[in-house]
Design an enzyme around this catalytic site. Structure first.
Site, PDB file in Angstrom:
ATOM      1  N   TYR A 119       0.866  -1.310  -0.060  1.00 26.86           N
ATOM      2  CA  TYR A 119      -0.045   0.287  -0.032  1.00 26.86           C
ATOM      3  C   TYR A 119       0.913   1.181   0.009  1.00 26.86           C
ATOM      4  CZ  TYR A 119      -2.954   3.623   1.910  1.00 26.86           C
ATOM      5  OH  TYR A 119      -3.818   4.933   2.125  1.00 26.86           O
TER       6      TYR A 119
HETATM    7  N1  LIG Z   1      -8.665   7.040   5.990  1.00 28.27           N
HETATM    8  C1  LIG Z   1      -7.502   7.128   6.172  1.00 28.27           C
HETATM    9  O1  LIG Z   1      -6.843   6.939   7.540  1.00 28.27           O
HETATM   10  C2  LIG Z   1      -6.675   7.477   5.069  1.00 28.27           C
HETATM   11  C3  LIG Z   1      -5.287   7.885   5.647  1.00 28.27           C
HETATM   12  C4  LIG Z   1      -4.328   7.853   4.556  1.00 28.27           C
HETATM   13  C5  LIG Z   1      -4.661   7.982   3.189  1.00 28.27           C
HETATM   14  N2  LIG Z   1      -5.918   7.675   2.874  1.00 28.27           N
HETATM   15  C6  LIG Z   1      -6.280   7.724   1.414  1.00 28.27           C
HETATM   16  O2  LIG Z   1      -7.392   8.691   1.253  1.00 28.27           O
HETATM   17  C7  LIG Z   1      -8.361   8.094   0.302  1.00 28.27           C
HETATM   18  C8  LIG Z   1      -9.710   7.832   0.668  1.00 28.27           C
HETATM   19  O3  LIG Z   1      -9.838   7.034   1.809  1.00 28.27           O
HETATM   20  P1  LIG Z   1     -11.184   6.857   2.719  1.00 28.27           P
HETATM   21  O4  LIG Z   1     -10.690   6.357   3.886  1.00 28.27           O
HETATM   22  O5  LIG Z   1     -11.943   8.129   2.527  1.00 28.27           O
HETATM   23  O6  LIG Z   1     -11.793   5.721   2.126  1.00 28.27           O
HETATM   24  P2  LIG Z   1     -13.138   5.270   1.829  1.00 28.27           P
HETATM   25  O7  LIG Z   1     -14.029   5.888   2.837  1.00 28.27           O
HETATM   26  O8  LIG Z   1     -13.062   3.481   1.859  1.00 28.27           O
HETATM   27  O9  LIG Z   1     -13.626   5.439   0.348  1.00 28.27           O
HETATM   28  C9  LIG Z   1     -12.935   5.045  -0.471  1.00 28.27           C
HETATM   29  C10 LIG Z   1     -13.521   5.783  -1.857  1.00 28.27           C
HETATM   30  O10 LIG Z   1     -12.744   4.980  -2.978  1.00 28.27           O
HETATM   31  C11 LIG Z   1     -13.478   4.525  -3.748  1.00 28.27           C
HETATM   32  N3  LIG Z   1     -13.037   3.455  -4.380  1.00 28.27           N
HETATM   33  C12 LIG Z   1     -12.487   2.261  -3.759  1.00 28.27           C
HETATM   34  N4  LIG Z   1     -12.057   1.359  -4.656  1.00 28.27           N
HETATM   35  C13 LIG Z   1     -12.736   1.756  -6.042  1.00 28.27           C
HETATM   36  C14 LIG Z   1     -12.665   1.273  -7.377  1.00 28.27           C
HETATM   37  N5  LIG Z   1     -12.147   0.048  -7.780  1.00 28.27           N
HETATM   38  N6  LIG Z   1     -13.212   2.101  -8.101  1.00 28.27           N
HETATM   39  C15 LIG Z   1     -13.862   3.172  -7.980  1.00 28.27           C
HETATM   40  N7  LIG Z   1     -13.776   3.769  -6.789  1.00 28.27           N
HETATM   41  C16 LIG Z   1     -13.191   2.836  -5.679  1.00 28.27           C
HETATM   42  C17 LIG Z   1     -14.700   4.000  -3.007  1.00 28.27           C
HETATM   43  O11 LIG Z   1     -15.979   4.137  -3.936  1.00 28.27           O
HETATM   44  P3  LIG Z   1     -17.112   2.927  -4.338  1.00 28.27           P
HETATM   45  O12 LIG Z   1     -16.913   1.988  -3.038  1.00 28.27           O
HETATM   46  O13 LIG Z   1     -18.304   3.542  -4.565  1.00 28.27           O
HETATM   47  O14 LIG Z   1     -16.464   2.178  -5.465  1.00 28.27           O
HETATM   48  C18 LIG Z   1     -14.976   5.269  -1.952  1.00 28.27           C
HETATM   49  O15 LIG Z   1     -15.598   6.388  -2.622  1.00 28.27           O
HETATM   50  C19 LIG Z   1      -7.633   6.724  -0.251  1.00 28.27           C
HETATM   51  O16 LIG Z   1      -6.828   6.819  -1.276  1.00 28.27           O
HETATM   52  C20 LIG Z   1      -6.868   6.374   1.159  1.00 28.27           C
HETATM   53  O17 LIG Z   1      -5.780   5.571   0.530  1.00 28.27           O
HETATM   54  C21 LIG Z   1      -6.920   7.541   3.781  1.00 28.27           C
END
Ligand SMILES: NC(=O)c1ccc[n+]([C@@H]2O[C@H](COP(=O)([O-])OP(=O)(O)OC[C@H]3O[C@@H](n4cnc5c(N)ncnc54)[C@H](OP(=O)(O)O)[C@@H]3O)[C@@H](O)[C@H]2O)c1
Length: 256
Positions: free
Chosen positions: A163
């Protein structure tokens, strides 16, 4: 796109008026908050993800707040779907590469399919989506790309090898695109969130996220809104001289 402020002026709240913003992964978490804030700033927001029901909910919540949005379904694991999204989106001014998957697996237990999926969604999709949209931005002389990385590229987390490698690649793309599109009016930046409470992290590992937040100097997790604010700042003219940069939004986790 850039207008210098005179003394006493403040930025217009409708700073994205007349612009189209595409936020990948905006059916949930950080991306959904970024979509809401961009719409509140006047942008017409393209909400995208796989889940049409969550997409419709996001569009409805933006419209209820007086904003404009539409949903385009796309699977970022599928390159044809990524290309269709770029085509359907049209003339995009703000691109937020936020969609991501973040399964944690010890290196020796990582299977090839899972490894490929991580790189397909987190690297290949933003690469080819951005590649499809940058020439149009350059031709129009304006555009802002914000890539969503992770603070876990700056401190090592056991189990996050693949990741973190995908996000390190995205940070590298940020810098390369910033120089490749030199002098075109396009800016490219990235934000590295720390532990943020979202649907995604709550479904996967709520206790690990809470613990990571406790270990930051701010001693807590972030809300999606706190990360979205940094995304929107980087997308906006308020950051007009910030280019090729990575901003940590991690409660100080990477400094100790
Ligand atoms: N939350 C944290 O602690 C954290 C920390 C560091 C970085 N990040 C980064 O921030 C970003 C958002 O994270 P989050 O925590 O908000 O995640 P989340 O709540 O799981 O949301 C992920 C989003 O990505 C979309 N997604 C996932 N797989 C997909 C696919 N194959 N095709 C199209 N869309 C897809 C999902 O949409 P659908 O389900 O509708 O497809 C959803 O809208 C990510 O890149 C993550 O790596 C998060």
């Amino acid at each position: 796109m850039f207008t210098e402020l005179r003394m006493g002026e403040v930025w217009d709240h409708m700073e994205f008026d007349g612009q189209i913003a595409l936020v990948t992964g905006s059916t949930s978490g950080i991306g959904r908050e970024a979509a809401r804030l961009l719409a509140a700033g006047g942008a017409m927001v393209i909400v995208t993800g796989r889940d049409a029901a969550r997409g419709a909910e996001t569009v409805a919540s933006i419209e209820a707040e007086g904003g404009r949005a539409k949903f385009i379904a796309a699977d970022m694991a599928d390159l044809a779907s990524v290309r269709s999204l770029a085509e359907a989106a049209g003339e995009v001014d703000v691109l937020v590469n936020n969609a991501g998957v973040f399964p944690f697996t010890p290196t020796a237990e990582q299977d090839v399919a899972g490894f490929e999926r991580l790189f397909d969604v987190n690297v290949r999709a933003p690469f080819f989506l951005t590649a499809a949209l940058l020439p149009g931005m350059a031709a129009r002389g304006r555009g802002s790309v914000v890539n969503v990385s992770t603070s876990a590229t700056s401190y090592a987390v056991p189990g996050a090898a693949a990741y973190a490698a995908t996000k390190a690649a995205l940070e590298s793309l940020t810098r390369t695109w910033a120089v490749e599109y030199r002098g075109t009016g396009i800016r490219v930046n990235a934000v590295a969130p720390g532990a943020t409470v979202t649907e995604g992290t709550q479904a996967l590992a709520p206790e690990a996220v809470a613990e990571s937040g406790r270990r930051s100097p701010l001693a807590r997790t972030a809300s999606p809104r706190e990360i979205a604010e940094v995304i929107v700042f980087l997308a906006s003219p308020r950051s007009s001289y910030v280019h090729g940069e990575l901003i940590q939004a991690d409660g100080g986790r990477t400094i100790g």
